[in-house]
Write a protein that holds these residues in place. Structure first.
Motif, PDB file in Angstrom:
ATOM      1  N   GLU A   1      12.150  -2.695   2.472  1.00 13.53           N
ATOM      2  CA  GLU A   1      12.440  -1.751   1.156  1.00 13.53           C
ATOM      3  C   GLU A   1      11.790  -2.353  -0.014  1.00 13.53           C
ATOM      4  OE1 GLU A   1      13.425   1.483  -0.746  1.00 13.53           O
ATOM      5  OE2 GLU A   1      13.826   1.282   1.464  1.00 13.53           O
ATOM      6  N   GLN A   2      11.548  -3.717  -0.223  1.00 10.83           N
ATOM      7  CA  GLN A   2      11.126  -4.396  -1.483  1.00 10.83           C
ATOM      8  C   GLN A   2       9.595  -4.277  -1.047  1.00 10.83           C
ATOM      9  OE1 GLN A   2      12.777  -8.416  -0.677  1.00 10.83           O
ATOM     10  NE2 GLN A   2      14.356  -7.951  -2.454  1.00 10.83           N
TER      11      GLN A   2
ATOM     12  N   LYS B   1       8.064  -1.671   0.389  1.00 11.92           N
ATOM     13  CA  LYS B   1       7.819  -0.434   0.071  1.00 11.92           C
ATOM     14  C   LYS B   1       7.786  -0.331  -1.348  1.00 11.92           C
ATOM     15  CE  LYS B   1       9.399   4.371   0.976  1.00 11.92           C
ATOM     16  NZ  LYS B   1      10.305   4.983   1.654  1.00 11.92           N
ATOM     17  N   GLN B   2       8.445  -0.724  -2.212  1.00 13.11           N
ATOM     18  CA  GLN B   2       8.452  -0.750  -3.700  1.00 13.11           C
ATOM     19  C   GLN B   2       7.459  -1.446  -4.150  1.00 13.11           C
ATOM     20  OE1 GLN B   2      10.808   1.108  -5.838  1.00 13.11           O
ATOM     21  NE2 GLN B   2       8.949   0.853  -7.184  1.00 13.11           N
TER      22      GLN B   2
END
Length: 650
Positions: free
Chosen positions: A488-489, A491-492
Motif C-alpha cells: 500500500e505504501q 502504491k501511494q
C-alpha cells in the motif's frame, strides 16, 4: 569474458535443460507404465498370503502380460503422470514468480535492514553496494540465513531487478571484507550472465519429477494400512501397496535424473563465476582465499535448511554434504587451482568466530594489499577475461567506493531507511520554481505520512546543493530501503512520484531517468511484471528506434552541431548502422525517445551489447561524460535489462 555471450549461453542451456527434462519425463512415463503393468500382472487377485503367488502365476486362467500393457492404459497413465508433473511445475513456478526473495525466505532467510547496526551485517551490505554501483545494476536486497554456521552464499531472482543475495551466518562471521568482495562478485556474475533465471527454471522443472516419489509414498500408506491412522491392520489388496512402492522407486529415479540435470548444467557455471569474481575485483586472492576458508572450515559449506536440496545448485559451494547423489559444484581444490595455478594445496583453517576488530583490520589491510597486487591480478585474470574490460570494471569499483564516500553522511543515512529514502527521491524532483515546488509539497502532504513533508523541507537545500554526479549513486543506494515499503505504501509512493513529476507539466530527461530506475527496480517487488521477450536479432531491425535514441542522446550531451554529428556517427558506426543520419529535433521528442527505448528492450542478448556500446561511444567520443549522460545511459541499460559499468571519463 563477455557477459552478453554468457547470457546467450545461459539461454542455450535453458534449451538443454528443457531437452533433458523432456527425456527424463518420457523415461519416467515409460517406466511408470511398465511398472504398473508388471505390478498388476504379478499381483492380480486379492492376495492374502505369499503362498498364493506361485499358484497365481501358474494358474491356467491368468491373463497374459499384454492384457495389462495396452495402448489405452498407456495413454491414461501417461496423461495422469504428465498432468501431475505439469500441475506441480505450474504451482512451483507461480511461487517463484515473486523473485529471489521467495527463495531466500524459503530457506529461512531474513532480510538485512539497510540501517542495521550489526558490524558483520553492515560490512556485507557495504560490499554489495559497492559491487552493485560498479556493475551498473541496482543494489539487491541481502538476506541472512541465521543459525547456518556453514559458509555459503547464493544469488536468486528472475532478473537483476528482483535479485537478492543470500549469505549464511558462517560466511559473515568468517570472511573479511576482501573475501566477501570475492564471494559477492561471484554471485553478481550469476546475476549478470543469466544463471539466476536458469536456476529458478531448474527448481520448477525438477519439482515435478520428484513429486512422483511423493505420490508413491502416499499410495504405499494407503495400500499398507486401512482404518485409523495408528491401526496396524493390513489392507486386503496388496496391489495398492506394491504400486505405491513402484512409484517410490520411480520417484527415486526422478531424484536421480534431477541430480544429473543439475550437475550437467551448474558445474560449468561455477568456473565461469569464479573467473568473473577475478574480473570484477581484479584481485584473485579474494575469491581464492574464500574458497580456501570453506575448504578448511570445521563446519564446511553445509546448509541444513529443509529446502537446501531444492536449490543446492544455486550456492557458491556444495550445500548438501557428501551424501548428495551428484555434486552440483566442482571440487574446491580444482576451483582454487584455476585461480591460483601455483597453489601449494594448503587450506585456511577456521574454527572460531573472527572478531569484528580483526575483520576491520583485515579489511583495511586487504584494501591496501589490492593496490599492490594489481599486476599479479591482471596476470591471473588474463586466463579468464580480457584485460581492457577487467581494468574498466576494477576502476568502476574504485569509482563506486569514492562516490559512496562523497555522499554527505546525513543523506547516506537517510537512504538506508524507507522514510528517508522516500524523502530523498521526492526532494531530488522538487522544482526550482517556487510555485511549482509548493504544489509538489502539497502532493507530498496528501500522502499523510507523518514527518515526510518536514523531512523533505529539511533536506531540500542539501539535496539541491548535491553534486550532480552523486544523484545517481544516491538513487541507487535508496532502492533497498524503498523495497521495504508495504504494498500500500508503494502504491501511494508511486502515485505521488508521478504527481510530482507532472506538477510543472513538463517531462524532463532527469525525471524520466529517475522514474525508470525506481519503477524498474521496485515494481517486481510489488507488481506482476511481464518480462520483455527477445524479438530482434539484427541491428537493422531496430534502426529507427536506435536512431531516435541516439539522436536524443547527442543533444543531451552536446550543444555544438558539429559535435552532435560526430557523436551520432560514432555511435551508429559502432552499432553497424552506417547509413543512419542524425534526426531533426522534432522527430526525437521525449515520447518518441521513451517508446524507442522500450522497443530496444526487446532485442536478443547478443545484440544489446552492440547497441549499448554504440551509445557509450557516442557520449564518450570527445573524452567527456557528463553526469546527465551517465544517468541516461544507466536508465537505458535498466530498461533493456542490461546493467552496465559506468563510464569513468569526466
Amino acid at each position: 569474458m563477455n557477459f552478453f555471450t554468457e547470457q546467450d549461453q545461459a539461454r542455450r542451456n535453458s534449451k538443454i535443460l528443457i531437452a533433458l527434462f523432456a527425456v527424463a519425463v518420457c523415461s519416467l512415463i515409460a517406466i511408470t507404465n511398465l511398472v504398473v503393468a508388471i505390478t498388476f500382472w504379478l499381483m492380480d487377485g486379492q492376495l492374502q498370503d505369499s503362498s498364493h503367488v506361485t499358484e497365481l502365476l501358474h494358474s491356467a486362467g491368468k491373463p497374459s502380460f499384454a492384457h495389462y500393457f495396452s495402448w489405452q492404459n498407456f495413454g491414461k497413465i501417461s496423461l495422469m503422470v504428465s498432468s501431475a508433473i505439469a500441475i506441480v511445475i505450474a504451482y512451483k513456478w507461480l511461487q517463484l514468480a515473486a523473485g529471489g526473495k521467495r527463495v531466500a525466505e524459503s530457506l529461512g532467510g531474513v532480510r538485512i535492514h539497510p540501517n542495521t547496526d550489526n558490524v558483520n551485517e553492515k560490512r556485507v551490505l557495504n560490499v554489495v553496494e559497492e559491487m552493485a554501483l560498479a556493475s551498473g545494476m541496482p543494489v539487491p536486497a541481502v538476506y541472512l540465513l541465521r543459525g547456518e554456521k556453514g559458509i555459503n552464499a547464493f544469488a536468486a531472482g528472475n532478473t537483476p531487478a528482483d535479485a537478492v543475495i543470500g549469505v549464511t551466518q558462517g560466511a559473515i562471521e568468517q570472511f573479511d571484507s576482501e573475501q566477501l568482495q570475492g564471494v559477492v562478485a561471484h554471485e553478481f556474475s550469476h546475476i549478470l550472465n543469466g544463471d539466476m533465471r536458469l536456476n529458478l527454471r531448474m527448481i520448477a522443472l525438477l519439482s515435478g519429477i520428484v513429486f512422483i516419489g511423493n505420490i508413491g509414498e502416499l499410495i504405499m500408506r494407503a495400500g499398507g494400512r486401512h482404518g485409523g491412522y495408528h491401526t496396524t491392520k493390513r489392507s486386503g489388496d496388496a496391489r495398492v501397496f506394491m504400486l505405491g512402492l513402484a512409484f517410490v522407486i520411480i520417484g527415486w529415479l526422478g531424484v536421480f535424473f534431477g541430480g544429473l540435470i543439475k550437475a550437467a548444467i551448474s558445474r560449468q557455471r561455477e568456473f565461469l563465476a569464479d573467473a568473473s569474481a577475478v574480473q570484477f575485483t581484479r584481485n584473485p586472492q579474494g575469491i581464492a582465499n574464500a574458497l580456501k576458508i570453506i575448504g578448511g572450515y570445521q563446519a564446511g559449506s553445509r546448509v541444513f535448511s529443509a529446502k537446501a536440496s531444492e536449490i543446492s545448485h544455486m550456492f557458491i559451494a556444495e550445500a548438501l554434504g557428501s551424501w548428495a547423489s551428484f555434486d552440483t559444484h566442482p571440487e574446491i581444490e580444482k576451483r582454487i587451482r584455476k585461480i591460483e595455478p601455483g597453489w601449494n594445496g594448503a587450506m585456511i583453517s577456521r574454527r572460531m568466530r573472527v572478531e569484528a576488530s580483526a575483520q576491520a583490520g583485515a579489511a583495511l589491510h586487504g584494501k591496501e594489499q589490492r593496490k599492490g597486487q594489481a599486476a599479479m591480478a591482471a596476470v591471473a585474470g588474463a586466463a579468464f577475461v580480457a584485460a581492457q574490460q577487467t581494468q574498466a570494471i576494477h576502476s568502476a569499483v574504485a569509482d563506486a567506493e569514492h562516490s559512496i564516500e562523497s555522499i554527505p553522511y546525513g543523506l547516506k543515512k537517510l537512504a538506508h531507511e524507507p522514510l528517508g529514502a522516500s524523502a530523498l527521491v521526492y526532494s531530488l524532483l522538487l522544482d526550482a520554481d517556487k510555485a511549482t515546488a509548493e504544489q509538489q509539497i502539497t502532493y507530498i502532504e496528501q500522502c499523510q505520512v507523518k514527518g515526510l513533508v518536514m523531512l523533505c523541507l529539511q533536506i531540500k537545500e542539501d539535496v539541491a546543493g548535491l553534486d550532480v554526479s552523486l544523484r545517481l549513486p544516491l538513487i541507487e543506494l535508496s532502492l533497498p530501503a524503498l523495497k521495504m515499503l508495504s504494498a500500500e505504501q508503494y502504491k501511494q509512493f508511486k502515485k505521488t512520484l508521478l504527481l510530482i513529476i507532472r506538477a510543472d507539466k513538463k517531462f524532463e530527461i532527469f525525471e524520466w531517468c529517475l522514474f525508470q530506475l525506481v519503477r524498474h527496480y521496485l515494481a517486481p517487488e510489488f507488481e506482476t511484471i511481464r518480462a520483455s521477450k527477445p524479438q530482434y536479432k539484427k541491428a537493422k531491425q531496430v534502426a529507427k528506434p536506435y536512431a531516435i535514441v541516439l539522436s536524443a542522446l547527442v543533444r543531451y550531451g552536446h550543444d555544438d552541431e558539429g559535435e552532435q554529428h560526430r557523436g551520432f556517427t560514432k555511435g551508429a558506426n559502432t552499432a553497424g548502422l552506417y547509413t543512419l543520419t542524425l534526426l531533426p529535433e522534432q522527430d526525437c521528442s521525449m515520447d518518441d525517445f521513451v517508446k524507442a527505448v522500450n522497443q530496444l528492450a526487446n532485442c536478443f542478448p547478443l545484440l544489446k551489447p552492440k547497441l549499448l556500446k554504440g551509445f557509450a561511444d557516442c557520449v564518450s567520443h570527445d573524452g567527456v561524460v557528463s553526469p546527465i549522460e551517465q544517468e541516461v545511459l544507466t536508465a537505458i541499460a535498466a530498461v533493456m535489462d542490461c546493467p552496465q559499468p559506468r563510464l569513468l571519463m569526466s
